[in-house]
Scaffold this motif. Structure first.
Motif, mmCIF file in Angstrom:
data_model
loop_
_atom_site.group_PDB
_atom_site.id
_atom_site.type_symbol
_atom_site.label_atom_id
_atom_site.label_comp_id
_atom_site.label_asym_id
_atom_site.label_seq_id
_atom_site.Cartn_x
_atom_site.Cartn_y
_atom_site.Cartn_z
ATOM 1 N N LEU A 144 0.824 -1.210 0.000
ATOM 2 C CA LEU A 144 0.000 0.000 0.000
ATOM 3 C C LEU A 144 0.859 1.261 0.000
ATOM 4 C CD1 LEU A 144 -2.771 -1.083 2.538
ATOM 5 C CD2 LEU A 144 -2.935 -0.960 0.044
ATOM 6 N N ASP A 145 1.994 1.226 0.689
ATOM 7 C CA ASP A 145 2.883 2.385 0.689
ATOM 8 C C ASP A 145 3.486 2.599 -0.701
ATOM 9 O OD1 ASP A 145 4.339 4.442 2.417
ATOM 10 O OD2 ASP A 145 6.025 3.406 1.476
ATOM 11 N N ALA A 146 3.813 1.506 -1.402
ATOM 12 C CA ALA A 146 4.342 1.643 -2.767
ATOM 13 C C ALA A 146 3.289 2.216 -3.707
ATOM 14 C CB ALA A 146 4.829 0.279 -3.266
ATOM 15 N N ARG A 147 2.044 1.762 -3.564
ATOM 16 C CA ARG A 147 0.971 2.321 -4.402
ATOM 17 C C ARG A 147 0.772 3.811 -4.100
ATOM 18 N NH1 ARG A 147 1.714 -2.213 -5.501
ATOM 19 N NH2 ARG A 147 3.260 -1.063 -6.673
ATOM 20 N N THR A 148 0.893 4.177 -2.836
ATOM 21 C CA THR A 148 0.755 5.581 -2.467
ATOM 22 C C THR A 148 1.883 6.416 -3.052
ATOM 23 O OG1 THR A 148 -0.348 4.946 -0.403
ATOM 24 C CG2 THR A 148 0.557 7.172 -0.521
ATOM 25 N N THR A 149 3.088 5.898 -3.019
ATOM 26 C CA THR A 149 4.231 6.617 -3.592
ATOM 27 C C THR A 149 4.062 6.799 -5.101
ATOM 28 O OG1 THR A 149 5.673 5.706 -1.869
ATOM 29 C CG2 THR A 149 6.738 6.613 -3.822
ATOM 30 N N GLU A 150 3.608 5.761 -5.784
ATOM 31 C CA GLU A 150 3.358 5.884 -7.221
ATOM 32 C C GLU A 150 2.286 6.939 -7.509
ATOM 33 O OE1 GLU A 150 2.306 2.053 -8.632
ATOM 34 O OE2 GLU A 150 4.296 1.165 -8.291
ATOM 35 N N LEU A 151 1.245 6.936 -6.685
ATOM 36 C CA LEU A 151 0.183 7.928 -6.880
ATOM 37 C C LEU A 151 0.701 9.341 -6.646
ATOM 38 C CD1 LEU A 151 -2.845 8.356 -7.426
ATOM 39 C CD2 LEU A 151 -3.227 8.162 -4.964
ATOM 40 N N GLU A 152 1.533 9.531 -5.628
ATOM 41 C CA GLU A 152 2.105 10.848 -5.374
ATOM 42 C C GLU A 152 3.000 11.285 -6.535
ATOM 43 O OE1 GLU A 152 2.464 11.211 -0.522
ATOM 44 O OE2 GLU A 152 4.056 10.186 -1.630
ATOM 45 N N THR A 153 3.768 10.362 -7.071
ATOM 46 C CA THR A 153 4.671 10.685 -8.185
ATOM 47 C C THR A 153 3.893 11.176 -9.403
ATOM 48 O OG1 THR A 153 6.226 9.000 -7.388
ATOM 49 C CG2 THR A 153 6.508 9.783 -9.646
ATOM 50 N N ASP A 154 2.713 10.609 -9.633
ATOM 51 C CA ASP A 154 1.909 11.022 -10.788
ATOM 52 C C ASP A 154 1.026 12.231 -10.482
ATOM 53 O OD1 ASP A 154 2.987 8.907 -12.203
ATOM 54 O OD2 ASP A 154 1.337 7.538 -11.701
ATOM 55 N N LEU A 163 -7.779 4.037 -3.211
ATOM 56 C CA LEU A 163 -6.629 3.620 -2.407
ATOM 57 C C LEU A 163 -6.798 4.042 -0.951
ATOM 58 C CD1 LEU A 163 -3.852 2.315 -2.320
ATOM 59 C CD2 LEU A 163 -2.852 4.518 -2.976
ATOM 60 N N THR A 164 -7.351 5.218 -0.722
ATOM 61 C CA THR A 164 -7.591 5.664 0.653
ATOM 62 C C THR A 164 -8.561 4.740 1.373
ATOM 63 O OG1 THR A 164 -7.205 7.971 -0.010
ATOM 64 C CG2 THR A 164 -8.373 7.596 2.061
ATOM 65 N N ALA A 165 -9.591 4.290 0.670
ATOM 66 C CA ALA A 165 -10.544 3.366 1.286
ATOM 67 C C ALA A 165 -9.867 2.045 1.642
ATOM 68 C CB ALA A 165 -11.715 3.128 0.338
ATOM 69 N N ARG A 166 -8.979 1.554 0.776
ATOM 70 C CA ARG A 166 -8.279 0.297 1.055
ATOM 71 C C ARG A 166 -7.354 0.444 2.260
ATOM 72 N NH1 ARG A 166 -5.692 -0.682 -4.687
ATOM 73 N NH2 ARG A 166 -4.645 -2.401 -3.586
ATOM 74 N N VAL A 167 -6.605 1.535 2.302
ATOM 75 C CA VAL A 167 -5.703 1.759 3.433
ATOM 76 C C VAL A 167 -6.497 1.941 4.715
ATOM 77 C CG1 VAL A 167 -3.973 3.321 4.375
ATOM 78 C CG2 VAL A 167 -3.881 2.707 1.964
ATOM 79 N N GLN A 168 -7.623 2.640 4.632
ATOM 80 C CA GLN A 168 -8.440 2.881 5.813
ATOM 81 C C GLN A 168 -8.994 1.570 6.379
ATOM 82 O OE1 GLN A 168 -9.036 6.094 7.180
ATOM 83 N NE2 GLN A 168 -9.770 4.850 8.885
#
Length: 391
Positions: A161-171, A201-206
């Motif tokens: 989940l942290d990797a997906r978040t980093t990818e989302l921030e990069t884009d 993604l926020t719902a999944r992390v939550q």
């Protein structure tokens, strides 16, 4: 009659085949305490009998059904449903569903590496280890099997989940900056897709965070995860304080717990309600998943700020268009008056004062033009005075 019996037999065979297909064997991979793995093609009834869980618990792991992230402690197993990781952990083995999934393969490799006995994994470097390191290895061996497996799955899902978040921030951040500089349909559609992905993604992390928080708030639920303790208690119920010390020790977050904390927890380990070691493990990953959620919250705030900025820009453009419309409407009114004068003098009505007075045309044109210009300037000045248009 024979045809009817044959038809009934064919229908029964088809129904049996359909039932078998519904409860058909699904691919599971089993990793035991020695680090060995093998593939199991067992149906749900065989899995239920093997790990002693109910059908409703196994239904949580069905990939065709949508269930929130769940960590359930049962008498002989821990049921894990964390995103793509759907596993059953016992005190001696781990069963993972869909091992061919590209997201599950790294988890299988990490489980095989981390669940192997430490003496075998450090056999090659035995001559280079000091007595202090041997003591640490012995301490790591005291961590129960189910805790090591749980740590690997939690680490995998938090890292995923942290990797997906980093990818989302990069884009997302470059796209938002580009949108503020140029508002276009392409940039708006790009940001819309990124915002939708961020919401999912926020719902999944939550969900993962809520499950860890709920588990940390209930000592009984955490006590249910001590499979080895329950197994040892069942085999020797009169043992009170001679049980082994179980502490999460691994190359990741769980291994960063200080020795002083472990020593203090060891003194009270004989209490069956003592869940301090598991609480420390879950708390570490709860903080990690909470940090991931904070990243997504910051990104959402940045998106909201960008939307506010864009709305301000659009409001400014809208106001400019309104001002332009005001100027055009004022000019249209003034020209309408000028056209009215021209229409009056252009009517084919006989009148005597036009005879031998050709110079009147010039005066009418001049005076009408000056009057219309004066009226336009007056309207604009009044609008500026009232603050209807910018200065």
């Amino acid at each position: 009659m024979a045809a009817a019996v044959a038809a009934v037999g064919e229908a029964a065979a088809a129904a049996a085949a359909a039932a078998k297909k519904r409860g058909a064997s699904r691919s599971w991979i089993l990793i035991d305490a020695s680090g060995e793995e093998r593939v199991l093609d067992a149906d749900k009834y065989a899995i239920m009998h093997r790990v002693d869980i109910n059908a409703r618990d196994l239904r949580i792991l069905d990939p065709l059904l949508s269930y929130p992230s769940t960590i359930l402690g049962r008498e002989r197993a821990i049921v894990l449903n964390l995103e793509h990781i759907k596993a059953i952990v016992t005190s001696e083995e781990v069963l993972l569903r869909d091992p061919s999934d590209e997201n599950v393969i790294p988890v299988v490799e990490e489980l095989r590496r981390r669940l192997a006995p430490s003496d075998a994994s450090h056999l090659d470097g035995k001559d280079n280890l000091s007595g202090q390191h041997d003591g640490e290895g012995a301490e790591e061996d005291e961590s129960p099997f189910e805790f090591r497996a749980l740590e690997v799955t939690l680490e995998a899902i938090c890292s995923f989940l942290d990797a997906r978040t980093t990818e989302l921030e990069t884009d997302a951040y470059p796209a938002l900056d580009e949108l503020t500089s140029k508002i276009s349909s392409r940039n708006l559609d790009r940001v819309r897709k990124l915002k939708s992905g961020m919401t999912r993604l926020t719902a999944r992390v939550q969900k993962v965070r809520d499950e860890l928080e709920q588990l940390l708030d209930d000592d009984d639920d955490m006590a249910d995860l001590y499979l080895s303790r329950k197994l040892a208690g069942a085999s020797s119920p009169i043992s009170g304080s001679g049980g082994p010390n179980w502490f999460p020790a691994s190359p990741t977050i769980g291994s960063k717990i200080s020795r002083a904390s472990r020593a203090s927890a060891a003194t009270i380990h004989g209490n069956e309600n003592d869940v301090e070691e598991l609480e420390m493990l879950l708390e570490a990953y709860f903080m990690q998943i909470d940090g991931t959620l904070n990243k997504l919250t910051t990104l959402r705030e940045y998106i909201d700020d960008t939307e506010d900025y864009i709305n301000i820009q659009l409001d400014n453009h809208r106001n400019q268009l309104i001002q332009l419309e005001l100027f055009l409407s004022s000019g249209t009114v003034c020209l309408s008056l000028y056209s009215l004068v021209a229409g009056i003098f252009g009517m084919n009505i006989p009148y005597t004062w036009n005879d031998d007075h050709g110079y009147v045309f010039k005066w009418v044109v001049l005076v009408s033009g000056l009057f219309c210009a004066f009226m336009f300037v007056s309207i604009v000045a009044y609008a500026r005075h009232k603050g209807l248009v910018g200065s």
